[in-house]
Design a protein around this motif. Structure first.
Motif, PDB file in Angstrom:
ATOM      1  N   ARG A   1      38.445  46.675  55.486  1.00  0.00           N
ATOM      2  CA  ARG A   1      39.018  45.623  56.341  1.00  0.00           C
ATOM      3  C   ARG A   1      37.937  44.658  56.825  1.00  0.00           C
ATOM      4  O   ARG A   1      38.177  43.467  56.965  1.00  0.00           O
TER       5      ARG A   1
ATOM      6  N   VAL B   1      36.655  42.322  53.377  1.00  0.00           N
ATOM      7  CA  VAL B   1      37.505  41.304  52.744  1.00  0.00           C
ATOM      8  C   VAL B   1      37.878  40.185  53.715  1.00  0.00           C
ATOM      9  O   VAL B   1      37.462  39.045  53.518  1.00  0.00           O
ATOM     10  N   PRO B   2      38.641  40.457  54.779  1.00  0.00           N
ATOM     11  CA  PRO B   2      38.961  39.319  55.649  1.00  0.00           C
ATOM     12  C   PRO B   2      37.808  38.944  56.585  1.00  0.00           C
ATOM     13  O   PRO B   2      37.581  37.766  56.848  1.00  0.00           O
TER      14      PRO B   2
ATOM     15  N   GLN C   1      34.868  37.760  54.132  1.00  0.00           N
ATOM     16  CA  GLN C   1      35.390  36.988  52.998  1.00  0.00           C
ATOM     17  C   GLN C   1      34.601  37.312  51.733  1.00  0.00           C
ATOM     18  O   GLN C   1      34.129  36.427  51.021  1.00  0.00           O
TER      19      GLN C   1
ATOM     20  N   HIS D   1      34.004  40.752  48.592  1.00  0.00           N
ATOM     21  CA  HIS D   1      34.711  41.771  47.811  1.00  0.00           C
ATOM     22  C   HIS D   1      33.996  43.100  47.982  1.00  0.00           C
ATOM     23  O   HIS D   1      32.833  43.163  48.334  1.00  0.00           O
TER      24      HIS D   1
ATOM     25  N   THR E   1      47.862  48.604  41.927  1.00  0.00           N
ATOM     26  CA  THR E   1      48.596  47.939  43.006  1.00  0.00           C
ATOM     27  C   THR E   1      49.868  48.680  43.387  1.00  0.00           C
ATOM     28  O   THR E   1      50.335  48.566  44.509  1.00  0.00           O
TER      29      THR E   1
ATOM     30  N   PRO F   1      43.088  49.159  52.216  1.00  0.00           N
ATOM     31  CA  PRO F   1      43.546  47.776  52.172  1.00  0.00           C
ATOM     32  C   PRO F   1      42.903  47.004  51.025  1.00  0.00           C
ATOM     33  O   PRO F   1      41.723  47.195  50.734  1.00  0.00           O
ATOM     34  N   PHE F   2      43.708  46.210  50.369  1.00  0.00           N
ATOM     35  CA  PHE F   2      43.273  45.276  49.322  1.00  0.00           C
ATOM     36  C   PHE F   2      42.870  45.937  48.010  1.00  0.00           C
ATOM     37  O   PHE F   2      42.482  45.237  47.077  1.00  0.00           O
TER      38      PHE F   2
ATOM     39  N   VAL G   1      42.971  47.049  44.407  1.00  0.00           N
ATOM     40  CA  VAL G   1      43.832  46.693  43.281  1.00  0.00           C
ATOM     41  C   VAL G   1      43.381  47.319  41.965  1.00  0.00           C
ATOM     42  O   VAL G   1      44.135  47.320  41.007  1.00  0.00           O
TER      43      VAL G   1
ATOM     44  N   ASP H   1      38.615  45.674  45.311  1.00  0.00           N
ATOM     45  CA  ASP H   1      39.649  44.680  45.581  1.00  0.00           C
ATOM     46  C   ASP H   1      39.653  43.593  44.507  1.00  0.00           C
ATOM     47  O   ASP H   1      40.488  42.699  44.532  1.00  0.00           O
TER      48      ASP H   1
ATOM     49  N   ASN I   1      40.527  42.057  40.993  1.00  0.00           N
ATOM     50  CA  ASN I   1      41.545  42.339  39.974  1.00  0.00           C
ATOM     51  C   ASN I   1      40.913  42.299  38.588  1.00  0.00           C
ATOM     52  O   ASN I   1      39.737  41.981  38.422  1.00  0.00           O
TER      53      ASN I   1
END
Length: 193
Positions: free
Chosen positions: A9, A12-13, A16, A18, A67, A74-75, A77, A104, A106
């Motif tokens: 957490r 990522v947010p 900003q 990975h 996913t 969180p996040f 993938v 996170d 892809n």
């Protein structure tokens, strides 16, 4: 970096950025879920081979989109499986450790070859931490307040990288030799008057 939901957490947010988080056996539930994924269905497997540190190593990296799985991270993938096949040249002993990770990123952002390189770069960072702990007992340090830990890490890195730059392959042996002339040798290596 520890594999925690809070870190994910934060990264990522918050930053900003990975993440690529290695999942070890100390998280048995998540580790078991990753181990049981259908890895044989991977369409792309990346291989890398190298020699060094008196051993030969072949790594295979696979990645699966996750996913639809609820890992609680969180996040997340993609799940990653990296198998290392190592043979020590002197003894012929072979080991086959497997690591699992989540990211996170892809599949368009990071394919198995890129993820394998990411894992390998993290091992390089761990090698520095290993030297700092073994040579300088960093984990036992009592310095815990203010900028003290960061400052000491900087000095330890300087004490490790200076002998390496001078050609020493063993940091401990290099530091011992440098200590024989404590008032001149360190300054010579740093190119200070």
């Amino acid at each position: 970096m520890h594999t925690t939901r809070e870190q994910a957490r934060h990264i990522v947010p918050g930053k900003q950025a990975h993440y690529f988080l290695v999942v070890k056996a100390n998280q048995p539930t998540l580790h078991a879920v990753l181990r049981k994924l259908p890895w044989s269905r991977c369409r792309e497997v990346a291989y890398a081979r190298n020699r060094g540190h008196r051993r030969r190593e072949t790594r295979s990296a696979r990645a699966l989109t996750i996913t639809d799985l609820d890992l609680g991270f969180p996040f997340a993938v993609q799940a990653v499986k990296i198998r290392r096949h190592r043979t020590t040249r002197k003894t012929g002993k072979t080991t086959r450790p497997t690591i699992y990770a989540i990211t996170d990123l892809n599949s368009r952002q990071a394919h198995p070859a890129a993820l394998g390189k990411t894992a390998q770069s993290q091992w390089g960072i761990e090698a520095v931490h290993h030297v700092r702990d073994v040579t300088f007992s960093e984990d036992a340090s009592k310095i815990r307040t203010g900028h003290g830990p960061a400052n000491m890490a900087t000095f330890r890195n300087l004490a490790i990288n200076t002998p390496r730059t001078a050609g020493y392959t063993s940091i401990a042996a290099g530091l011992r030799e440098i200590s024989y002339e404590p008032f001149t040798r360190p300054l010579d290596l740093l190119k200070l008057p």
